[in-house]
Design a protein around this motif. Sequence first.
Motif, PDB file in Angstrom:
ATOM      1  N   VAL A   6      38.753  60.048  53.652  1.00 53.75           N
ATOM      2  CA  VAL A   6      38.196  60.390  52.338  1.00 53.75           C
ATOM      3  C   VAL A   6      37.763  59.098  51.655  1.00 53.75           C
ATOM      4  O   VAL A   6      38.569  58.185  51.479  1.00 53.75           O
ATOM      5  CB  VAL A   6      39.225  61.131  51.454  1.00 53.75           C
ATOM      6  CG1 VAL A   6      38.590  61.510  50.121  1.00 53.75           C
ATOM      7  CG2 VAL A   6      39.759  62.368  52.161  1.00 53.75           C
ATOM      8  N   PHE A  17      42.714  64.701  46.769  1.00 52.16           N
ATOM      9  CA  PHE A  17      42.302  65.043  48.133  1.00 52.16           C
ATOM     10  C   PHE A  17      43.464  64.841  49.103  1.00 52.16           C
ATOM     11  O   PHE A  17      43.751  65.708  49.927  1.00 52.16           O
ATOM     12  CB  PHE A  17      41.123  64.174  48.593  1.00 52.16           C
ATOM     13  CG  PHE A  17      39.780  64.711  48.216  1.00 52.16           C
ATOM     14  CD1 PHE A  17      39.353  65.953  48.646  1.00 52.16           C
ATOM     15  CD2 PHE A  17      38.914  63.958  47.445  1.00 52.16           C
ATOM     16  CE1 PHE A  17      38.096  66.442  48.319  1.00 52.16           C
ATOM     17  CE2 PHE A  17      37.655  64.427  47.113  1.00 52.16           C
ATOM     18  CZ  PHE A  17      37.248  65.675  47.543  1.00 52.16           C
ATOM     19  N   ILE A  50      35.019  62.881  54.264  1.00 48.08           N
ATOM     20  CA  ILE A  50      34.605  63.368  52.945  1.00 48.08           C
ATOM     21  C   ILE A  50      34.133  62.130  52.187  1.00 48.08           C
ATOM     22  O   ILE A  50      34.896  61.185  51.996  1.00 48.08           O
ATOM     23  CB  ILE A  50      35.758  64.071  52.209  1.00 48.08           C
ATOM     24  CG1 ILE A  50      36.244  65.272  53.023  1.00 48.08           C
ATOM     25  CG2 ILE A  50      35.306  64.502  50.813  1.00 48.08           C
ATOM     26  CD1 ILE A  50      37.473  65.962  52.454  1.00 48.08           C
ATOM     27  N   ASP A  52      32.004  60.487  48.880  1.00 50.49           N
ATOM     28  CA  ASP A  52      31.409  60.615  47.551  1.00 50.49           C
ATOM     29  C   ASP A  52      30.026  59.959  47.576  1.00 50.49           C
ATOM     30  O   ASP A  52      29.812  58.951  48.260  1.00 50.49           O
ATOM     31  CB  ASP A  52      32.308  59.933  46.517  1.00 50.49           C
ATOM     32  CG  ASP A  52      31.865  60.186  45.095  1.00 50.49           C
ATOM     33  OD1 ASP A  52      31.293  61.271  44.834  1.00 50.49           O
ATOM     34  OD2 ASP A  52      32.079  59.316  44.240  1.00 50.49           O
ATOM     35  N   ILE A  79      31.352  65.778  54.798  1.00 51.10           N
ATOM     36  CA  ILE A  79      31.212  66.533  53.562  1.00 51.10           C
ATOM     37  C   ILE A  79      30.828  65.518  52.486  1.00 51.10           C
ATOM     38  O   ILE A  79      31.548  64.553  52.256  1.00 51.10           O
ATOM     39  CB  ILE A  79      32.534  67.228  53.171  1.00 51.10           C
ATOM     40  CG1 ILE A  79      32.899  68.303  54.191  1.00 51.10           C
ATOM     41  CG2 ILE A  79      32.415  67.828  51.759  1.00 51.10           C
ATOM     42  CD1 ILE A  79      34.247  68.970  53.936  1.00 51.10           C
ATOM     43  N   ALA A  81      30.193  64.664  48.522  1.00 50.83           N
ATOM     44  CA  ALA A  81      30.693  65.153  47.239  1.00 50.83           C
ATOM     45  C   ALA A  81      30.024  64.386  46.106  1.00 50.83           C
ATOM     46  O   ALA A  81      29.758  63.193  46.235  1.00 50.83           O
ATOM     47  CB  ALA A  81      32.208  64.972  47.168  1.00 50.83           C
ATOM     48  N   LEU A 110      36.987  74.025  49.492  1.00 54.97           N
ATOM     49  CA  LEU A 110      37.066  72.785  50.258  1.00 54.97           C
ATOM     50  C   LEU A 110      37.952  72.967  51.486  1.00 54.97           C
ATOM     51  O   LEU A 110      37.571  72.618  52.600  1.00 54.97           O
ATOM     52  CB  LEU A 110      37.605  71.643  49.400  1.00 54.97           C
ATOM     53  CG  LEU A 110      37.984  70.383  50.187  1.00 54.97           C
ATOM     54  CD1 LEU A 110      36.755  69.699  50.745  1.00 54.97           C
ATOM     55  CD2 LEU A 110      38.811  69.445  49.350  1.00 54.97           C
ATOM     56  N   VAL A 114      36.967  72.492  55.357  1.00 56.60           N
ATOM     57  CA  VAL A 114      37.669  71.490  56.169  1.00 56.60           C
ATOM     58  C   VAL A 114      38.221  72.147  57.435  1.00 56.60           C
ATOM     59  O   VAL A 114      38.062  71.625  58.545  1.00 56.60           O
ATOM     60  CB  VAL A 114      38.791  70.803  55.355  1.00 56.60           C
ATOM     61  CG1 VAL A 114      39.728  70.019  56.252  1.00 56.60           C
ATOM     62  CG2 VAL A 114      38.184  69.894  54.293  1.00 56.60           C
TER      63      VAL A 114
END
Length: 121
Positions: A6, A17, A50, A52, A79, A81, A110, A114
Amino acid sequence: MKRILVVDDDPDILEVFQLTLEEEHYDVLPLLSPRYIFKTIKDFHPDLIILDIMLNGMDGRAVFKELRLDPNTEHIPVILASARFDEQYIATQRYQPDFYLEKPFDMPALIKQVKYLTSKN
Protein backbone atom coordinates in the motif's frame (compact mmCIF):
# COMPACT_ATOMS: atom_id res chain seq x y z
CA MET A 1 -0.69 -15.51 2.77
CA LYS A 2 -1.23 -12.95 0.00
CA ARG A 3 0.92 -9.82 0.14
CA ILE A 4 -0.34 -6.29 -0.47
CA LEU A 5 1.83 -3.22 -0.92
CA VAL A 6 0.00 0.00 0.00
CA VAL A 7 1.54 3.30 -1.15
CA ASP A 8 0.08 6.50 0.29
CA ASP A 9 1.67 9.64 1.75
CA ASP A 10 -0.93 9.87 4.53
CA PRO A 11 0.11 7.75 7.54
CA ASP A 12 -3.48 7.61 8.83
CA ILE A 13 -4.77 6.16 5.57
CA LEU A 14 -1.89 3.67 5.52
CA GLU A 15 -2.83 2.57 9.01
CA VAL A 16 -6.51 2.12 8.07
CA PHE A 17 -5.55 0.04 5.03
CA GLN A 18 -3.08 -2.01 7.04
CA LEU A 19 -5.43 -2.74 9.95
CA THR A 20 -8.38 -3.53 7.70
CA LEU A 21 -6.45 -5.82 5.36
CA GLU A 22 -4.57 -7.58 8.14
CA GLU A 23 -7.94 -8.40 9.73
CA GLU A 24 -8.70 -10.16 6.43
CA HIS A 25 -5.44 -12.14 6.79
CA TYR A 26 -3.30 -10.31 4.26
CA ASP A 27 0.37 -9.51 4.75
CA VAL A 28 0.46 -5.72 4.30
CA LEU A 29 3.48 -3.51 3.73
CA PRO A 30 2.74 0.24 4.03
CA LEU A 31 4.96 2.61 2.06
CA LEU A 32 4.83 6.40 2.59
CA SER A 33 6.65 7.23 -0.65
CA PRO A 34 6.93 5.50 -4.01
CA ARG A 35 10.60 6.53 -4.23
CA TYR A 36 11.79 2.95 -3.58
CA ILE A 37 8.75 1.12 -4.90
CA PHE A 38 10.64 -1.05 -7.38
CA LYS A 39 13.15 -2.22 -4.76
CA THR A 40 10.30 -2.83 -2.34
CA ILE A 41 8.44 -4.86 -4.97
CA LYS A 42 11.55 -6.91 -5.65
CA ASP A 43 12.03 -7.63 -1.93
CA PHE A 44 8.37 -8.02 -0.87
CA HIS A 45 6.86 -9.71 -3.98
CA PRO A 46 3.35 -8.24 -3.59
CA ASP A 47 0.31 -9.98 -5.05
CA LEU A 48 -1.43 -6.59 -5.27
CA ILE A 49 -0.50 -2.90 -5.07
CA ILE A 50 -2.80 -0.16 -3.77
CA LEU A 51 -1.41 3.14 -5.02
CA ASP A 52 -2.58 6.67 -4.23
CA ILE A 53 -2.56 9.06 -7.19
CA MET A 54 -1.76 12.24 -5.30
CA LEU A 55 1.53 11.61 -3.52
CA ASN A 56 3.70 14.20 -1.85
CA GLY A 57 6.09 15.38 -4.56
CA MET A 58 5.20 12.58 -7.00
CA ASP A 59 2.37 11.69 -9.33
CA GLY A 60 0.97 8.22 -8.69
CA ARG A 61 -0.18 8.05 -12.32
CA ALA A 62 3.45 8.29 -13.46
CA VAL A 63 4.44 5.58 -10.98
CA PHE A 64 1.55 3.42 -12.23
CA LYS A 65 2.67 3.91 -15.84
CA GLU A 66 6.20 2.78 -14.89
CA LEU A 67 4.73 -0.29 -13.21
CA ARG A 68 2.81 -1.17 -16.37
CA LEU A 69 5.80 -0.59 -18.67
CA ASP A 70 8.24 -2.68 -16.61
CA PRO A 71 8.13 -6.40 -17.55
CA ASN A 72 8.94 -7.28 -13.92
CA THR A 73 5.84 -5.50 -12.56
CA GLU A 74 3.35 -5.32 -15.44
CA HIS A 75 1.52 -8.44 -14.21
CA ILE A 76 0.88 -7.17 -10.66
CA PRO A 77 -2.72 -6.00 -10.17
CA VAL A 78 -2.96 -2.34 -9.14
CA ILE A 79 -5.76 -0.48 -7.39
CA LEU A 80 -5.44 3.28 -7.87
CA ALA A 81 -6.94 5.50 -5.16
CA SER A 82 -7.67 9.22 -5.12
CA ALA A 83 -9.81 11.88 -3.51
CA ARG A 84 -9.24 14.34 -6.34
CA PHE A 85 -9.95 12.32 -9.49
CA ASP A 86 -13.18 10.54 -10.31
CA GLU A 87 -13.73 7.25 -12.10
CA GLN A 88 -14.63 8.96 -15.39
CA TYR A 89 -11.25 10.67 -15.47
CA ILE A 90 -9.43 7.40 -14.77
CA ALA A 91 -11.34 5.73 -17.61
CA THR A 92 -9.91 8.28 -20.06
CA GLN A 93 -6.30 7.41 -19.20
CA ARG A 94 -4.16 5.24 -21.48
CA TYR A 95 -3.13 2.80 -18.74
CA GLN A 96 -6.04 1.38 -16.80
CA PRO A 97 -5.81 0.12 -13.23
CA ASP A 98 -7.39 -3.18 -12.26
CA PHE A 99 -9.71 -1.21 -9.97
CA TYR A 100 -10.23 2.42 -9.02
CA LEU A 101 -11.01 3.47 -5.47
CA GLU A 102 -12.44 6.93 -4.90
CA LYS A 103 -11.79 8.47 -1.47
CA PRO A 104 -13.52 8.44 0.92
CA PHE A 105 -13.69 4.76 0.16
CA ASP A 106 -16.10 1.99 0.92
CA MET A 107 -14.10 -0.62 2.85
CA PRO A 108 -16.41 -3.58 2.05
CA ALA A 109 -16.07 -2.76 -1.67
CA LEU A 110 -12.30 -2.51 -1.28
CA ILE A 111 -12.09 -5.87 0.49
CA LYS A 112 -14.26 -7.48 -2.19
CA GLN A 113 -11.95 -6.20 -4.95
CA VAL A 114 -8.81 -7.17 -3.03
CA LYS A 115 -10.13 -10.72 -2.62
CA TYR A 116 -11.03 -10.89 -6.30
CA LEU A 117 -7.70 -9.50 -7.57
CA THR A 118 -5.54 -11.61 -5.25
CA SER A 119 -7.41 -14.78 -6.18
CA LYS A 120 -6.50 -14.34 -9.87
CA ASN A 121 -2.78 -15.01 -9.39
